[in-house]
Enzyme design. Structure first.
Site, PDB file in Angstrom:
ATOM      1  NE  ARG A 180      -3.711   0.260  -3.013  1.00  0.00           N
ATOM      2  CZ  ARG A 180      -4.556  -0.109  -2.052  1.00  0.00           C
ATOM      3  NH1 ARG A 180      -5.561  -0.916  -2.338  1.00  0.00           N
ATOM      4  NH2 ARG A 180      -4.394   0.306  -0.816  1.00  0.00           N
ATOM      5  NE  ARG A 221     -13.921   0.247   1.278  1.00  0.00           N
ATOM      6  CZ  ARG A 221     -12.668   0.415   1.663  1.00  0.00           C
ATOM      7  NH1 ARG A 221     -12.255  -0.122   2.809  1.00  0.00           N
ATOM      8  NH2 ARG A 221     -11.821   1.103   0.938  1.00  0.00           N
ATOM      9  CB  CYS A 231      -5.107  -7.709  -3.042  1.00  0.00           C
ATOM     10  SG  CYS A 231      -5.906  -6.277  -3.798  1.00  0.00           S
ATOM     11  CG  ASN A 265     -11.508  -4.376   1.552  1.00  0.00           C
ATOM     12  OD1 ASN A 265     -11.839  -5.537   1.736  1.00  0.00           O
ATOM     13  ND2 ASN A 265     -10.379  -3.890   2.027  1.00  0.00           N
ATOM     14  CD  GLU A 310      -9.976  -0.638  -6.140  1.00  0.00           C
ATOM     15  OE1 GLU A 310     -10.059  -0.854  -4.924  1.00  0.00           O
ATOM     16  OE2 GLU A 310      -9.026  -0.033  -6.661  1.00  0.00           O
ATOM     17  NE  ARG A 348      -3.642  -2.227   2.698  1.00  0.00           N
ATOM     18  CZ  ARG A 348      -3.369  -3.340   3.374  1.00  0.00           C
ATOM     19  NH1 ARG A 348      -2.186  -3.474   3.981  1.00  0.00           N
ATOM     20  NH2 ARG A 348      -4.267  -4.301   3.457  1.00  0.00           N
TER      21      ARG A 348
END
Length: 552
Positions: free
Chosen positions: A333, A465, A502, A454, A431, A297
């Site tokens: 990422r 979320r 991931c 997520n 995503e 990250r």
């Protein structure tokens, strides 16, 4: 005995003393006291400044080892501000002209300087207001005979806090943390991510009083059932101590799985990689026998800085990671700032719905100078290991092609300067529902997919979320989520590329067999989940599972 319920972010049992983590300015009282010997107060303040400089020096060295030079730089900046002539002159002038105690003079100077910085037009200078308060808080703590915020204990403790910011966790001695229990925070907060990376039982959203009444008491965190016991009775203590022993035995058995290939009973292979936030997590990655890093990250380099990290600062973070992992794949990422991850110096406009706003790749494509700086650092680091680059929040083929154009610009610049770089794989995160639905088209543009469950779940279910009030409606096992994952994997394989997961769902052991049945090529999870998932993989006959597979 008091019992509090919370939301578990990592299972297991932790038993130990409680320490409440209070920020340095919480509850501090500074009184104005007239002194007879002003020069003695000046000397006392100068001695406190020396001690503060020493503390900052130690913090810099610690951060340098754990999070790299870019993130450690804040402590150098604080040293320079502490030694600033105008700052010191203001303190000493107040002491001498008003014959007051050093504490009052420091507090008054902190207020004056922070207000001065806060009123400036330049955003960078406005940001210095917080730094003035920080260094002044350190001075006040020393003058008042206390200690700087952090963990001050000779034994590991259970940390109770309102929540922890990324910058605060830099100062924590991880060896002294048994567990985190926070009042606020979500399963995606930095505290939760840190707990999962460290593999320690922790709770968030726990309704308890974060005051001194808890300090020093015996606590038990039951991460499996989401309960926190304060001053447990004998029966509870014995029961959870036994549960802790059983957990330790299970972990010991899992250690025998190290070095084993991730292959099912009927010969299907899967890659098990680790998610990490920064280079200090490398040791736990190797300790848990991960086959690579599936998600680095990089946004934490930005979140833990007070300025745009330079190319050189980023290169010094990425290069050691690539070198350390050798020929194990490291997927980094690109910056995923926005939504719940905000940096003041990005000067982002306020948005009504930031989760649907300018974030991640949208920032990179609208501010290409920031993007190119990161890409240059990444491509340079790719010469030192098996590095791959992953782009988040993709919604269209056009975005991927624009990224490719910028990448080619970067490569031409590096070529013209004679700078060495590798040939990293380039993939995208799936995503958004848009990316999942057109994954057949996107597959022809990239080397791999990594599914970020997520965000994919929140967008599919139209549930924020981060909103804990909607937890009862948030179902990551929803058939729509699983069907989307299956579709993406199928389209990736048709195009001859691999697809992994991931997001947090990848670590959900209830779904490991289902992912194997879908043909998922890689699962990237918190390091502590590698061996438990490997155990399931080794014990699974995928063909047999498919015969009795529940419908989705």
């Amino acid at each position: 005995m008091q019992v509090y319920s919370g939301k578990s972010v990592f299972g297991g049992v932790a038993i130990g003393k409680i320490q409440v983590y209070a920020r340095e300015d919480d509850g501090r009282q500074v009184k104005r006291i007239r002194v007879e010997d002003a020069e003695a107060e000046v000397i006392r303040c100068r001695e406190a400044t020396k001690e503060a400089m020493a503390q900052l020096g130690r913090l810099y060295e610690k951060a340098l080892q754990e999070v790299g030079e870019a993130n450690a730089a804040i402590f150098e900046i604080h040293q320079m501000m502490l030694e600033d002539g105008d700052y010191q002159e203001s303190i000493e002038n107040i002491i001498r002209t008003q014959s007051v105690n050093a504490e009052y003079a420091v507090a008054q100077t902190a207020d004056n300087f922070s207000q001065m910085f806060a009123s400036m037009e330049d955003d960078y200078m406005r940001g210095r207001a917080a730094d003035v308060k920080d260094i002044s808080g350190r001075l006040l703590t020393i003058l008042q005979g206390g200690e700087k915020t952090g963990i001050h204990t000779q034994e590991p403790v259970i940390i109770v806090a309102d929540d922890l910011a990324p910058s605060e966790t830099v100062q924590l001695d991880k060896d002294k943390v048994l567990s985190f229990v926070t009042i606020h925070g979500s399963s995606n907060s930095h505290t939760a991510i840190l707990a999962r990376t460290m593999g320690i039982p922790s709770l968030i959203g726990t309704a308890l009083p974060p005051d001194e009444t808890l300090d020093g008491k015996l606590g038990i965190v039951d991460g499996t059932n989401g309960l926190f016991y304060v001053d447990p009775d004998e029966e509870t203590y014995a029961r959870l101590q036994q549960a802790q022993r059983e957990e330790a035995e299970k972990r010991q058995l899992l250690q025998t799985l190290k070095g084993r290939e991730n292959i099912t009973l009927d010969g299907q292979k899967i890659m098990l990689y680790a998610n990490i936030g920064n280079s200090k997590d490398l040791a736990v990655v190797l300790q848990n026998d991960a086959g690579g890093i599936g998600l680095f990250r990089s946004e934490f380099i930005y979140l833990e800085s007070d300025h745009y990290p330079t190319e050189e600062e980023q290169f010094r973070v990425y290069k050691p990671v690539a070198e350390t992992m050798g020929q194990k794949r490291v997927i980094i990422r690109t910056l995923d700032i926005g939504a719940d991850k905000q940096c003041d110096y990005f000067e982002m406009a306020k948005e009504e719905n930031p989760a649907l706003g300018c974030r991640a790749i949208r920032i990179c494509l609208t501010r290409p100078e920031i993007f190119k700086t990161q890409l240059r650092a990444l491509f340079r680091a790719s010469a030192y290991g098996k590095l791959a680059i992953m782009y988040p929040m993709i919604t269209s083929v056009g975005e991927v092609r624009r990224i490719r154009e910028i990448v080619e610009e970067v490569k031409r610049e590096l070529d013209s300067q004679g700078i060495q770089y590798g040939n990293p794989e380039q993939g995208i995160m799936i995503e958004t529902p848009a990316a999942a639905i057109i994954s057949d088209q996107l597959a022809g543009e990239v080397d791999f997919f990594s599914i970020g469950t997520n965000d994919l779940t929140q967008y599919l279910l139209a549930i924020d979320r981060q909103n804990t009030a909607l937890d009862e409606f948030y179902d990551p096992h929803h058939p729509a989520v699983l069907r989307m994952i299956s579709l993406v994997v199928e389209n990736a394989h048709k195009a001859g590329i691999w697809a992994g997961i991931c997001g947090e769902l990848g670590a959900d052991t209830e779904l490991t067999r289902e992912f194997l049945a879908m043909g998922v090529d890689e699962l990237s999870v918190s390091p502590g989940k590698i061996l438990p998932i490997r155990k399931i993989v080794l014990e699974t006959d995928v063909a047999e599972y498919k015969k009795n597979r529940p419908g989705i």
